[in-house]
Motif scaffolding. Structure first.
Motif, PDB file in Angstrom:
ATOM      1  N   UNK A 170      50.464  46.241  45.126  1.00 29.84           N
ATOM      2  CA  UNK A 170      50.270  46.725  46.487  1.00 29.84           C
ATOM      3  C   UNK A 170      49.034  47.555  46.713  1.00 29.84           C
ATOM      4  N   UNK A 171      48.067  47.557  45.759  1.00 25.87           N
ATOM      5  CA  UNK A 171      46.856  48.359  45.944  1.00 25.87           C
ATOM      6  C   UNK A 171      45.835  47.655  46.842  1.00 25.87           C
ATOM      7  N   UNK A 172      45.832  46.338  46.845  1.00 28.80           N
ATOM      8  CA  UNK A 172      44.886  45.588  47.682  1.00 28.80           C
ATOM      9  C   UNK A 172      45.660  44.536  48.454  1.00 28.80           C
ATOM     10  N   UNK A 173      44.957  43.912  49.391  1.00 29.68           N
ATOM     11  CA  UNK A 173      45.604  42.911  50.244  1.00 29.68           C
ATOM     12  C   UNK A 173      45.289  41.505  49.758  1.00 29.68           C
ATOM     13  N   UNK A 174      45.939  40.555  50.427  1.00 34.96           N
ATOM     14  CA  UNK A 174      45.688  39.147  50.118  1.00 34.96           C
ATOM     15  C   UNK A 174      44.237  38.775  50.406  1.00 34.96           C
ATOM     16  N   UNK A 175      43.634  39.446  51.342  1.00 34.15           N
ATOM     17  CA  UNK A 175      42.218  39.177  51.670  1.00 34.15           C
ATOM     18  C   UNK A 175      41.330  39.448  50.474  1.00 34.15           C
ATOM     19  N   UNK A 176      41.593  40.526  49.742  1.00 31.76           N
ATOM     20  CA  UNK A 176      40.791  40.847  48.559  1.00 31.76           C
ATOM     21  C   UNK A 176      40.918  39.748  47.507  1.00 31.76           C
ATOM     22  N   UNK A 177      42.128  39.244  47.326  1.00 38.40           N
ATOM     23  CA  UNK A 177      42.328  38.157  46.362  1.00 38.40           C
ATOM     24  C   UNK A 177      41.555  36.916  46.791  1.00 38.40           C
ATOM     25  N   UNK A 178      41.598  36.598  48.076  1.00 44.70           N
ATOM     26  CA  UNK A 178      40.880  35.416  48.582  1.00 44.70           C
ATOM     27  C   UNK A 178      39.372  35.567  48.402  1.00 44.70           C
ATOM     28  N   UNK A 179      38.868  36.777  48.622  1.00 48.12           N
ATOM     29  CA  UNK A 179      37.428  37.021  48.434  1.00 48.12           C
ATOM     30  C   UNK A 179      37.029  36.813  46.974  1.00 48.12           C
ATOM     31  N   UNK A 180      37.863  37.302  46.050  1.00 43.16           N
ATOM     32  CA  UNK A 180      37.571  37.123  44.622  1.00 43.16           C
ATOM     33  C   UNK A 180      37.638  35.648  44.238  1.00 43.16           C
ATOM     34  N   UNK A 181      38.629  34.930  44.792  1.00 41.66           N
ATOM     35  CA  UNK A 181      38.746  33.496  44.498  1.00 41.66           C
ATOM     36  C   UNK A 181      37.542  32.730  45.040  1.00 41.66           C
ATOM     37  N   UNK A 182      37.101  33.077  46.238  1.00 38.97           N
ATOM     38  CA  UNK A 182      35.935  32.392  46.828  1.00 38.97           C
ATOM     39  C   UNK A 182      34.672  32.646  46.000  1.00 38.97           C
ATOM     40  N   UNK A 183      34.499  33.894  45.551  1.00 41.29           N
ATOM     41  CA  UNK A 183      33.316  34.222  44.753  1.00 41.29           C
ATOM     42  C   UNK A 183      33.344  33.486  43.416  1.00 41.29           C
ATOM     43  N   UNK A 184      34.539  33.367  42.814  1.00 39.38           N
ATOM     44  CA  UNK A 184      34.656  32.632  41.557  1.00 39.38           C
ATOM     45  C   UNK A 184      34.323  31.158  41.760  1.00 39.38           C
TER      46      UNK A 184
END
Length: 450
Positions: A170-184
């Motif tokens: 619960x420290x970050x949102x789903x948006x942060x995960x999506x941003x990391x996935x897009x960058x990868x």
């Protein structure tokens, strides 16, 4: 910071240049062209030498003759007939004594053509060596770029893992995960693109050098062989660049062609010797032997005007070659100035890129620490990571451009050669073949036995 990957050293820039110098088909073809041009000189010198020929005839001959004679007013007739086997054998020698200096001018023109061909060979040597150095540095650059992109993917994979862990608590949102996935995903795409570029560079290296690149050592610039100031580099380029010297020989050839065409207006003097033996040339003659020495002079008066047109045409060609020389000199000057500017820019870019890499590393570490305490977002970390990747790619490109620019400058001033570079190879000497064929009076085999 050195951007080149650490490898087990197996091949150096010098060994690659030696390999290209010895085996490149384009360069070897130009050497063959220079050897072919050498033959223009003995062809021109043949005008000084006598021309010898032998003729022979043989066959069967039937003769039937009736002769008339008058003796004291009385006509008498004699009839003779028979078959003979006549044959003749003879030789002719012709020596030109004067032809309006055409032979002398043709010889001088052929020698200028040989000199121009040697300068053309120097042009090709520089082209191949520069291409080999560029291909070598391209492989190094693209190998380093691929490693940078792969390292970036590994970092992004770890970043994505950490982001997902933080999302789960619960420290970050789903948006942060999506941003990391897009960058990868973008990083993985960059790896695929870098692999494609590297494969292209390796294929180009194979074409120029003749072997597959394996564990290339870092390349180094060759500034020490170039003039230290721009004005000296320009002066050297205008005198030593092989394109300029080849154009100068082109002017000489065109000037001599005018003289050759003018020679057609002069008298032509020759001497001919002839010897012949004949058996049964006539029914009543058994053997006949003749010999003669004849001098002949031919004075051209008017031959339709074609020779005058050739003289005028060759004068226009001479003017064209002189203008071409001016053009080539301007191009040589422009090439030196351009190469000089590229070299200075590459030097400055390396310093800037090194500073950019150092600053980006500090910034990335700071952003990561701030992200841990909630002062930065995942996007900030990803942007900082991409900025570091871009800086490292820029440093690799600057190091590549620095070395290639130094070779470009050396080629522009006309000094990119195995002698100047000190390459460990036997240097091809076109004079050897020239001396072997220049005074050859006969023979169809070339010096290597073919």
């Amino acid at each position: 910071m050195a951007a080149w990957p650490q490898v087990c050293l197996a091949e150096t820039m010098e060994s690659a240049l030696v390999q290209a110098y010895q085996t490149n088909p384009q360069l070897n073809a130009q050497r063959a062209n220079a050897r072919a041009t050498d033959e223009n000189v003995p062809q021109a010198l043949s005008g000084y030498r006598p021309k010898l020929s032998i003729t022979a005839t043989a066959g069967e001959q039937y003769t039937d003759t009736v002769t008339k004679a008058n003796s004291q007013g009385v006509n008498t007739y004699q009839h003779a007939h028979g078959t003979t086997s006549p044959w003749t054998a003879g030789g002719t020698a012709t020596q030109t004594l004067f032809n309006g200096f055409q032979t002398a001018n043709r010889t001088r023109a052929a020698e200028s053509q040989v000199s121009a061909a040697r300068e053309g060979l120097r042009v090709m040597e520089q082209t191949v060596l520069l291409a080999a150095a560029t291909a070598y540095m391209d492989v190094l650059r693209d190998t380093a770029n691929l490693e940078v992109q792969r390292t970036n993917v590994r970092v992004l994979e770890e970043t994505l893992k950490q982001t997902r862990d933080r999302f789960n608590v619960g420290e970050v949102t789903r948006t942060d995960v999506a941003q990391a996935e897009a960058q990868l995903a973008a990083g993985q795409s960059a790896v695929a693109a870098a692999e494609s570029v590297l494969n292209t560079s390796r294929a180009n290296y194979r074409q120029v050098v003749g072997t597959e690149p394996a564990n290339l050592a870092p390349g180094s610039p060759v500034d020490r062989f170039s003039p230290r100031v721009l004005s000296a580099a320009i002066d050297t380029g205008l005198t030593e660049n092989p394109n300029v010297t080849a154009a100068m020989y082109g002017v000489d050839v065109a000037h001599l062609q005018v003289k050759i065409n003018e020679g057609a207006l002069f008298p032509n003097l020759s001497l001919q010797g002839n010897v012949q033996h004949a058996s049964f040339p006539q029914l009543s003659i058994v053997h006949q032997f003749t010999t003669s020495i004849i001098g002949q002079i031919t004075v051209p008066i008017y031959q339709g005007g074609g020779e005058y047109s050739l003289v005028r045409q060759s004068k226009e060609s001479l003017a064209q070659q002189r203008l071409n020389l001016d053009l080539v000199r301007n191009q040589a000057r422009q090439a030196v100035v351009q190469a000089w500017g590229q070299l200075q820019a590459a030097k400055a870019q390396i310093a800037a890129a090194q500073s950019q890499v150092a600053s980006s590393e500090v910034a990335l570490n700071g952003v990561r620490e701030e992200a841990r305490v909630g002062q930065r977002t995942t996007l900030d970390v990803l942007n900082a990571q991409q900025a570091l990747v871009n800086a490292r790619v820029a440093l690799v490109a600057a190091q590549h451009d620095r070395v290639v620019a130094s070779y470009n400058l050396l080629a522009a001033v006309g000094r990119l050669s195995p002698q100047v570079l000190g390459l460990a190879t036997n240097v091809y000497d076109p004079m050897v073949h020239y001396q072997q064929v220049r005074d050859a009076w006969y023979g169809i085999r070339i010096p290597d036995g073919r």
